[in-house]
Motif scaffolding. Structure first.
Motif, mmCIF file in Angstrom:
data_model
loop_
_atom_site.group_PDB
_atom_site.id
_atom_site.type_symbol
_atom_site.label_atom_id
_atom_site.label_comp_id
_atom_site.label_asym_id
_atom_site.label_seq_id
_atom_site.Cartn_x
_atom_site.Cartn_y
_atom_site.Cartn_z
ATOM 1 N N ARG A 1 0.835 -1.209 0.000
ATOM 2 C CA ARG A 1 0.000 0.000 0.000
ATOM 3 C C ARG A 1 0.874 1.266 0.000
ATOM 4 N N LEU A 2 1.948 1.207 -0.780
ATOM 5 C CA LEU A 2 2.818 2.374 -0.886
ATOM 6 C C LEU A 2 2.560 3.073 -2.224
ATOM 7 N N PRO A 3 2.123 4.335 -2.195
ATOM 8 C CA PRO A 3 1.748 4.979 -3.452
ATOM 9 C C PRO A 3 2.859 5.863 -4.033
ATOM 10 N N PHE A 4 4.078 5.365 -4.062
ATOM 11 C CA PHE A 4 5.111 6.186 -4.695
ATOM 12 C C PHE A 4 5.891 5.421 -5.766
ATOM 13 N N GLY A 5 5.299 4.381 -6.295
ATOM 14 C CA GLY A 5 5.981 3.561 -7.309
ATOM 15 C C GLY A 5 6.386 4.358 -8.544
ATOM 16 N N ALA A 6 5.440 5.158 -9.043
ATOM 17 C CA ALA A 6 5.739 5.900 -10.276
ATOM 18 C C ALA A 6 6.782 6.984 -10.020
ATOM 19 N N VAL A 7 6.619 7.683 -8.909
ATOM 20 C CA VAL A 7 7.553 8.788 -8.628
ATOM 21 C C VAL A 7 8.954 8.253 -8.369
ATOM 22 N N VAL A 8 9.060 7.165 -7.640
ATOM 23 C CA VAL A 8 10.396 6.642 -7.350
ATOM 24 C C VAL A 8 11.076 6.182 -8.650
ATOM 25 N N CYS A 9 10.279 5.678 -9.576
ATOM 26 C CA CYS A 9 10.836 5.297 -10.889
ATOM 27 C C CYS A 9 11.377 6.521 -11.619
ATOM 28 N N ILE A 10 10.578 7.569 -11.647
ATOM 29 C CA ILE A 10 10.992 8.763 -12.383
ATOM 30 C C ILE A 10 12.188 9.429 -11.699
#
Lengths: 247, 414
Positions: A84-93
């Motif tokens: 339930r961590l919502p930073f997958g996209a940001v951490v990728c970028i």
């Protein structure tokens, strides 16, 4: 101490170990994503992201979001459905952009002397933030793909325009009109990237006159939705533990 | 066993140290552009560069130099390379150590791709402005779509000064003069730093609390909903709305600051003007041609017919940029690169003037180490083992006439 005994002896120690584990995993995740995503984006986005004279209002707008929504979708699938961590996209970028900047500064500028204002990477952060937020607020892969994926594609061009617009100011050069970005491409010699290899506004879309960027962005957004689904499933599959032998 | 392991480890460490130290003391600069590696037939049977002139051997940063000359587009263009219907006049240098301020074919500026006609000869010029100090090998080059870069002769040029003093002023159509070297750089850094910072804040918001272990335990326990609080939702909503607002603001403020922008320009220029060469009066028939591998010499049997009104002699054979001269007829005074110039490399069995209206069959030998150094001898390993080149004849008044030759080549190994 037997194998069944706990490695920690108090709650405080458990918290400390847990936090250490957090940073270890986050650090590793960041650099693994940086490496994998960077290679993926270099191979698929390539010149569209390398040079300002490739960043046109049609193909760059179309290609960059489509090929860059991949890893964010996959990492989101892992981090959201498992933690339930919502930073997958940001951490990728964050990983991708750090890798890109190191590459552009050390290699393109430091090694081969291309000025940074000619070879900086595209900005992908606005779309990534919205993608993460949509997943968090909706808790739905489908809505994230449709709303988030669309936002990811649509925000790309306006998110980059403040950086690119100054380079689209026209100049008259020996009797021909060019943009400053075109002139950069002409001045700063690339032996392996001749002018004809530039993919600038090839194809149709002529019936939309000069306003092709929004059309391209919508098309890109639509394909981003499909690519999001695909890579979200990749991520889910990759984050599964079905292939680990149960103890 | 331990002793052996220790010894191996110690020796490995010493070897590593020696390697690193050796690399520190001797790490030569890679200066070539792979011109010798390009298939010989590509260099001999596509674009023939001649009358080349590098205006300077040494140039200071911010000063300019030109490379000018002519190129002939070979009529017998190999089938294995796409025709030069979409080509780009480039320059072969190791990165932008010069900037290309202008390039012209037949007097026409060619920042775009061009269409070239087989069998035609074109005049060209490239204007370069020195940017980075060093010794650079500056080549002529033609990129051909479907054929790749076709590199021409190169010459060493020294750039002096410091790169920090390089400027590239450009005046826009709005009347502003900018330095293209650094233009828009602070704006680029600002926006990237801003968005990167915002991304870090977003990750930092979630990473301030335990991330993986307790959340995973909660997920496994079916308490996923407890992991996202109402506060989290408000913060996230703020991020999303803020992001969209900043993007909208950035777009509108940029449009206000730069009301006049144009799309990137691209296109193909057709109708390049070739040189109108005088009617050819010398005809050459290649009877046979052999390449003698041990002697590094190419021998041709030519039947030369002079249909003009002045006696002619053969003075030069030029192939792949290597010039073989008969010094009794022609010498180079242009400062052509030494490694590409065989000043006494051309011998003709009978090079007395061929009178008007007569024919003569002669043995012509072009010999020089350049055959090996420039790997032109590798031609015999090509799938279409033919050679091609330019023959230059000189009449009594010193007028020059160019004749193209193209024929099969037979290697001899003894």
């Amino acid at each position: 101490m037997s194998a069944s005994q706990s490695a920690v002896r108090s709650r405080a120690e458990a918290v400390k170990v847990s936090r250490t584990f957090d940073w270890l995993i986050l650090f590793t995740l960041f650099f693994v994503v940086l490496g994998g995503y960077h290679i993926h984006y270099m191979l698929t986005g390539g010149d569209w992201d390398f040079w300002t004279d490739w960043k046109d209002r049609r193909l760059w707008v179309t290609v960059a979001p489509i090929v860059s929504i991949t890893f964010p979708a996959a990492v989101q699938a892992c981090l959201w459905w498992r933690y339930r961590l919502p930073f997958g996209a940001v951490v990728c970028i964050l990983g991708l952009l750090l890798g890109e900047w190191i590459n552009r500064y050390m290699n393109f500028w430091g090694w081969t002397y291309f000025p940074v204002n000619f070879c900086f990477p595209s900005n992908l952060m606005p779309g990534a933030i919205v993608l993460d937020v949509v997943l968090m607020l909706t808790n739905s892969m489908t809505i994230t793909a449709v709303i988030g994926g669309m936002a990811y594609g649509l925000l790309f061009y306006p998110g980059n325009w403040p950086i690119m617009a100054p380079l689209h100011v026209p100049v008259e050069y020996n009797g021909m009109m060019m943009t400053l970005a075109d002139l950069q491409g002409y001045h700063y010699v690339r032996t392996g990237t001749p002018e004809y290899i530039r993919m600038v506004e090839k194809g149709t879309l002529r019936t939309f006159g000069k306003d092709v960027a929004p059309v391209s962005a919508f098309f890109s957004a639509f394909v981003s939705i499909l690519i999001y689904f695909l890579w979200h499933f990749f991520g889910k599959w990759f984050a599964g533990t079905g292939f680990v032998q149960s103890s | 066993m331990k002793l052996i392991k220790d010894k191996v480890a110690k020796l490995s460490f010493v070897a590593l140290l020696v390697t690193v130290t050796a690399a520190m003391f001797y790490a030569p600069t890679a200066s070539a552009h792979g011109e010798k590696s390009q298939a010989a037939f590509m260099r001999m049977r596509t674009i023939h560069w001649f009358d080349l002139n590098w205006s300077k051997d040494t140039v200071a940063v911010n000063d300019t130099m030109t490379i000018s000359g002519k190129f002939h587009v070979f009529a017998g263009w190999p089938e294995t390379v796409d025709k030069p219907e979409i080509s780009f006049l480039n320059i072969g240098i190791p990165g932008p150590v010069f900037i290309r301020q202008g390039s012209w074919i037949g007097g026409q500026l060619v920042p775009r791709s061009v269409t070239l006609e087989l069998g035609e000869t074109y005049e060209f010029k490239v204007l370069l402005k020195a940017r980075r100090p060093g010794d650079w090998h500056v080549h002529t080059m033609m990129n051909v779509k479907g054929g790749g870069p076709i590199i021409g002769p190169g010459k060493w040029v020294t750039v002096t000064g410091t790169m920090g003093s390089f400027t590239n002023p450009v005046t826009t159509l709005l009347g502003d003069t900018i330095n293209l070297e650094t233009y828009n750089l602070s704006n680029t850094y600002f926006w990237h730093a801003f968005w990167y910072g915002l991304g870090l804040v977003w990750v930092g918001y979630w990473a301030r609390k335990p991330i993986f272990v307790p959340r995973h335990i909660a997920m496994e326990a079916g308490k996923a909903d407890s992991l996202i609080t109402a506060g989290d939702r408000k913060v996230a909503l703020g991020f999303a709305v803020g992001t969209i607002a900043i993007v909208a603001f950035g777009m509108s403020s940029t449009n206000a600051a730069y009301p006049v922008t144009t799309p990137l320009q691209a296109g193909l220029l057709r109708g390049m003007k070739p040189i109108e060469l005088p009617a050819r009066t010398v005809n050459v028939k290649v009877e046979d041609a052999t390449y003698r591998v041990p002697g590094r010499a190419m021998q041709m049997t030519l039947t030369i017919t002079n249909n003009g009104d002045s006696a002619v002699r053969l003075g030069e054979f030029n192939t792949a940029g290597v010039r073989f001269l008969d010094p009794k007829v022609h010498t180079d005074e242009t400062g052509y690169p030494d490694d590409l110039l065989a000043e006494e490399g051309l011998s003709v069995s009978d090079n007395s003037p061929i009178a008007p209206g007569t024919s003569r069959t002669v043995q012509v030998t072009a010999s020089d180490a350049a055959w090996e150094v420039y790997r032109l001898a590798d031609l015999i390993y090509d799938p279409d083992s033919r050679f091609a080149g330019l023959l230059f004849f000189f009449d009594e008044a010193g007028n020059r006439q160019m004749v193209m030759v193209d024929a099969p080549l037979i290697p001899t190994f003894i």
